[in-house]
Structures are given as structure tokens and as C-alpha cells.
Motif scaffolding. Structure first.
Motif, mmCIF file in Angstrom:
data_model
loop_
_atom_site.group_PDB
_atom_site.id
_atom_site.type_symbol
_atom_site.label_atom_id
_atom_site.label_comp_id
_atom_site.label_asym_id
_atom_site.label_seq_id
_atom_site.Cartn_x
_atom_site.Cartn_y
_atom_site.Cartn_z
ATOM 1 N N GLU A 214 0.528 0.400 9.148
ATOM 2 C CA GLU A 214 0.654 1.773 9.623
ATOM 3 C C GLU A 214 0.374 2.824 8.556
ATOM 4 O OE1 GLU A 214 0.762 2.840 12.733
ATOM 5 O OE2 GLU A 214 0.528 0.710 13.182
ATOM 6 N N PRO A 215 0.895 2.695 7.323
ATOM 7 C CA PRO A 215 0.573 3.741 6.337
ATOM 8 C C PRO A 215 -0.922 3.879 6.083
ATOM 9 C CG PRO A 215 2.404 2.393 5.574
ATOM 10 C CD PRO A 215 1.846 1.709 6.784
ATOM 11 N N ARG B 135 -2.618 5.463 9.123
ATOM 12 C CA ARG B 135 -2.304 6.895 9.124
ATOM 13 C C ARG B 135 -3.239 7.660 8.190
ATOM 14 N NH1 ARG B 135 2.159 10.142 10.489
ATOM 15 N NH2 ARG B 135 2.416 11.976 9.147
ATOM 16 N N GLU B 136 -3.578 7.071 7.050
ATOM 17 C CA GLU B 136 -4.527 7.722 6.150
ATOM 18 C C GLU B 136 -5.909 7.834 6.798
ATOM 19 O OE1 GLU B 136 -3.835 9.227 3.137
ATOM 20 O OE2 GLU B 136 -1.831 8.882 3.957
ATOM 21 N N ARG C 107 -0.034 3.186 -3.457
ATOM 22 C CA ARG C 107 -1.250 3.983 -3.275
ATOM 23 C C ARG C 107 -1.263 5.236 -4.146
ATOM 24 N NH1 ARG C 107 -0.067 6.550 2.733
ATOM 25 N NH2 ARG C 107 1.695 7.834 2.112
ATOM 26 N N ASP D 238 2.520 -3.955 6.315
ATOM 27 C CA ASP D 238 2.557 -2.951 7.360
ATOM 28 C C ASP D 238 1.268 -2.134 7.313
ATOM 29 O OD1 ASP D 238 3.151 -1.101 9.229
ATOM 30 O OD2 ASP D 238 4.869 -0.229 8.179
ATOM 31 N N TYR E 140 0.814 -1.208 0.000
ATOM 32 C CA TYR E 140 0.000 0.000 0.000
ATOM 33 C C TYR E 140 0.855 1.268 0.000
ATOM 34 C CZ TYR E 140 -3.164 3.617 1.751
ATOM 35 O OH TYR E 140 -3.876 4.769 1.911
ATOM 36 N N ALA E 141 1.871 1.319 0.853
ATOM 37 C CA ALA E 141 2.676 2.534 0.961
ATOM 38 C C ALA E 141 3.346 2.878 -0.365
ATOM 39 C CB ALA E 141 3.730 2.361 2.056
ATOM 40 N N ARG E 142 3.685 1.872 -1.138
ATOM 41 C CA ARG E 142 4.388 2.093 -2.406
ATOM 42 C C ARG E 142 3.433 2.314 -3.574
ATOM 43 N NH1 ARG E 142 5.892 -1.813 -6.014
ATOM 44 N NH2 ARG E 142 5.308 -3.399 -4.492
#
Length: 471
Positions: free
Chosen positions: A270-271, A274-275, A225, A268, A221-223
Motif C-alpha cells: 500500500e505505501p 500510494r506513491e 524510502r 505491504d 519500503y514505508a520505513r
């Protein structure tokens, strides 16, 4: 004893605190929805939101019928309808989950006091947020204005709690309701084909969207999104807005699913959390600064020299005919599906408020009418953030370059080709900058840019410097 459960933007049966409490404390319940958009002030639901609301109410009604009941729908003044429904059903209490828009907060306070004056118990609950807006504060006991310290305060409070299960329900009978169709929420001109192809409103649709996200997009997801050509985001925002799923459910389900994986394969969270934290921050700001849907959070921007409103220019922006491919692709995705990728939302907002120097109000109003996830808190935060006048805002001098953004986040042009069919055969360098080949524009019918990106950026920065000089 009987209680009314007043449904609003909590259109689900599981993890619904008001519904669970009413069922636990009363022998029978009457599920009620009262349609009175005028009570929402200037922010009655837009066209896309009304489309979603119709289908979400239909899904909730069907789910209640499976349990042996149904949804009692009424129209008109909410207080009068609640009192009338209580008298007709012999109900002694009304239960509901809180909304956080300024007009609804004031309305609900009045309703709670009026019900209690008439001897009807009134109880409200939190079903939409991890933390209430008044439950977190700075060390100076004030509201947060910057996201990072806000999230630093909220994150330790979040545990993957077990959601409240759907309760057993026994239903009271009701009379004099209206049909869902009579609310006339659906468009009379059938522009909603793209919405029907894209979305499944309702509690089950929300759970299916979460499952798809967990299986397909959470890992990476972090990469991924920021890549609009991929299914790299959750697309849960409309389901969250209408309360078809809660943040607690999302956290619990994703935590449970990822904990079962080996550590090296565990995404992970967390990203993504955080959103969701930005959504909490948006509601925190709206609660403490209720004037911000219309007023700049940064009062210094009262002196900013916006360009004169230009309806012809705005129409080209609204309908994806600016001549700037990433902007046009985003606006056409919005018109067709009622949604737009978040990275692209920032680009189209920057183009409107900086390259065109149109007031952010114009963009906020268009998004309000066309987004299925139109949410007053998120819409206000997003537009003020990009325009540079909001809380924790991007600096005004940060102007998103739609060409470099497309080259970086849609390097193969999959997103642009999907939404700009006239450019589907353009070679890659020209796909991002088609104006560099006049014959391509002639053949395709794609418009030339309505502004020069470099010059309009300089003009915007000049207006910003002039504003600062007047402070």
C-alpha cells in the motif's frame, strides 16, 4: 490491411494497448516514431530526457528487430509524416496511446480529426495511467484538488489485472525514414558518464529495475524510502515517464510476487501504490488545470514577494555550492545521475523557494533540463507543493530545515560523504554543520553557507505574512 502504430511515450512491446489492438485488427503493422519536439510547446524534452529518449528508442528498435521488424523514424510535422507514412505503406489506420500534457492533447485532437477527414482510421488508448483524468470526480462533479479524497476514490478501482502480452507481429515495409543518430539527442560534450553508469533505459531495463526493487527494497519500503543513503525506492520514475513499463504491470508483478510469501513475510504494497497514486493525481491536476506549469494553483500567490532573480545565487544552487551539505549533495547527485532522492528533492526545493526566496519557476526549469524522469505533471505538482502555492500543498510556513533533515534521514552521513568528497573525513556533528569549524572549511575548500538558515526562514515567513495581509 496495414496499420501504423505511432509510438510516443509508450516505448514497450508488452502491455501496450495500441500495439495489441493494431496487431489484432490488421495483418501488418508499421511501428513509427515522429520526432518533432517543437510541437510540445514550451516543454520540449530537456537534455537529460533527450539522453534517455535516445537509448529508449534504441532499445525499442532492437526489440522490434528481434521480432522481424524495426522502428521507422521520421522528423518534422507529425500529421504530415503520419499521412505520408500511411500512403507509402498502404496503411488505413493509425493507433497510438494517449499523452496528457496540454499541448499534446490539443495536437492529438487535431491529428485525430485530420486523419479521419482523409479517410484514415485513428484510435487512441490509455497505456500510462490506472484511470483517465476525466474518469474520477468529486461528489460535486468537479476535479479533485486534494490527494487523500482522490486516492480514496481511485484505490478501490485498482485490481492487479493481467497485463496485455506482447502480440505476434507482422511488419510492413517502410521507406524514407531517418536514423536515430540523426536526431542528435545525445550530448555533444560528454557529460553523461554518470547517467550511463546509473541507468539502463528500455523495456528490459525497466523490468530489471522492478525486479531489483521487489527483491531488495519493497520489504521495508514505508520505513526506508526516506533514507537517501539506501536503495530504498523503486527508481522506476523515468521508466514510467517514457512508458517502458506501465502501472498495471508494476501492480500485477508486485502483487503476484508478494502473494507467494507467507503472511508474516509479505511486504505491504500500500505505501508504494500510494506513491504511484501521487503520479495519477499529478496527471489529474494537469489535465483539469492546464495552466499550472506556469501559473500558481493558488492565485493568492500572485501577490507573493519573491526575491529578485539572482543568477550568481542560482548557479551556486544548481551546482551544489550553497554551503548547506544536504542541499549540495542532492544537487550534485542530480547533476551526476540525472536523478535525486525524493526526500532530498523536497529539501532542495524548500531551500530555493523559501531560504533563497527564488521563484519556483527557476527550480522547475532546472529540474526539467537535468532530470531523466522530468515529467510535466509531476514536476509541476512537486514544485508547487513545496512552494506552498499548489494543490494539496505543504503550508508555506513549513520550511524544511536541511540540517535536521540530514540528521534524521542521513544520521551516519553516508549520503553526504558520497556526494561531498571534500567532507568525507569530517566527523559526524560537523558533517551536518561544517560551518561550525572554520578550519574544516579552510582545509576542505567546502564553501561557507550562502545564507543564514534561521534568518532566511524568518524573512520567508515575513514575506508570507505580507502576502496574506495584501489579500
Amino acid at each position: 490491411m496495414t496499420a501504423l502504430v505511432w509510438f510516443r511515450r509508450d516505448l514497450r512491446l508488452a502491455d501496450n494497448p495500441a500495439l495489441a489492438a493494431a496487431c489484432a485488427e490488421h495483418g501488418h503493422i508499421l511501428p513509427v516514431y515522429v520526432h518533432e519536439p517543437d510541437e510540445e510547446g514550451a516543454w520540449a524534452p530537456g537534455a537529460a530526457s533527450r539522453w534517455w529518449l535516445h537509448h529508449s528508442l534504441a532499445a525499442l528498435s532492437a526489440a522490434l528487430k528481434q521480432q522481424g521488424g524495426g522502428l521507422h523514424i521520421r522528423t518534422g510535422g507529425t500529421l504530415d509524416n503520419l499521412v505520408t507514412a500511411c500512403r507509402a505503406a498502404g496503411a488505413t489506420a493509425v493507433y497510438w496511446n494517449r499523452c496528457y500534457e496540454p499541448a499534446l492533447i490539443e495536437r492529438d485532437k487535431h491529428i485525430k480529426a485530420a486523419l479521419r477527414e482523409q479517410g484514415i482510421e485513428a484510435k487512441s488508448f490509455n497505456a500510462a495511467l490506472w484511470v483517465e483524468p476525466w474518469q474520477v470526480a468529486t461528489q460535486q462533479d468537479g476535479p479533485y484538488r486534494v490527494f487523500t479524497p482522490f486516492w480514496r476514490s481511485v484505490r478501490p478501482r485498482l485490481e492487479p489485472q493481467e497485463p496485455i502480452p506482447m502480440p505476434a507481429m507482422r511488419f510492413a515495409k517502410a521507406k524514407h525514414g531517418v536514423t536515430l543518430k540523426s536526431l542528435e539527442l545525445l550530448p555533444r560534450i560528454h557529460w553523461d558518464k554518470g547517467l550511463r553508469e546509473t541507468w539502463t533505459p528500455g523495456e528490459q531495463g525497466a523490468l530489471e529495475a522492478l525486479e531489483l526493487f521487489a527483491d531488495d527494497a519493497l520489504n521495508g519500503y514505508a520505513r526506508l524510502r526516506d533514507l537517501p543513503a539506501r536503495h530504498g525506492t523503486s527508481r522506476l520514475s523515468p521508466h514510467l515517464h517514457f512508458g517502458e513499463i506501465s502501472p498495471r504491470q508494476i501492480h500485477h508483478i508486485l502483487h503476484r510476487q508478494t502473494q507467494g510469501l507467507a503472511a508474516k513475510r509479505r511486504p505491504d504494497l500500500e505505501p508504494f501504490l500510494r506513491e504511484l497514486g501521487w503520479r495519477e493525481f499529478a496527471h489529474h491536476l494537469l489535465f483539469h488545470f492546464p495552466q499550472t506549469p506556469t501559473d500558481n494553483f493558488n492565485p493568492g500567490f500572485a501577490n507573493f514577494r519573491w526575491a529578485k532573480p539572482d543568477e550568481a545565487l542560482l548557479e551556486r544552487w544548481r551546482h551544489g555550492r550553497t554551503g548547506i551539505p544536504l542541499v549540495d549533495a542532492g544537487m550534485r547527485e542530480l547533476w551526476h545521475t540525472g536523478w535525486m532522492h525524493n526526500r532530498v528533492r523536497m529539501v532542495v526545493a524548500s531551500f530555493l523557494t523559501k531560504n533563497l526566496r527564488q521563484h519556483w519557476h527557476e527550480g522547475a526549469k532546472w529540474f526539467w533540463d537535468t532530470l531523466v524522469d522530468a515529467d510535466l505533471a509531476n514536476n509541476t505538482l512537486g514544485w508547487q507543493w513545496v512552494a506552498g502555492c499548489g494543490a494539496d500543498a505543504a503550508p508555506y510556513f513549513r520550511v524544511f530545515n536541511p540540517v535536521s533533515q540530514a540528521q534524521k534521514f542521513d544520521p551516519q552521513g553516508g549520503y553526504l560523504r558520497r556526494w561531498l568528497p571534500e567532507l568525507k573525513d569530517a566527523p559526524l556533528p560537523l558533517l551536518h554543520e561544517p560551518w561550525k569549524d572554520g578550519s574544516l572549511l579552510s582545509r576542505s575548500g567546502y564553501p561557507a553557507p550562502m545564507v543564514d538558515l534561521a534568518q532566511s526562514r524568518r524573512d520567508a515567513l515575513g514575506a508570507y505574512q505580507a502576502m496574506r495581509g495584501r489579500d
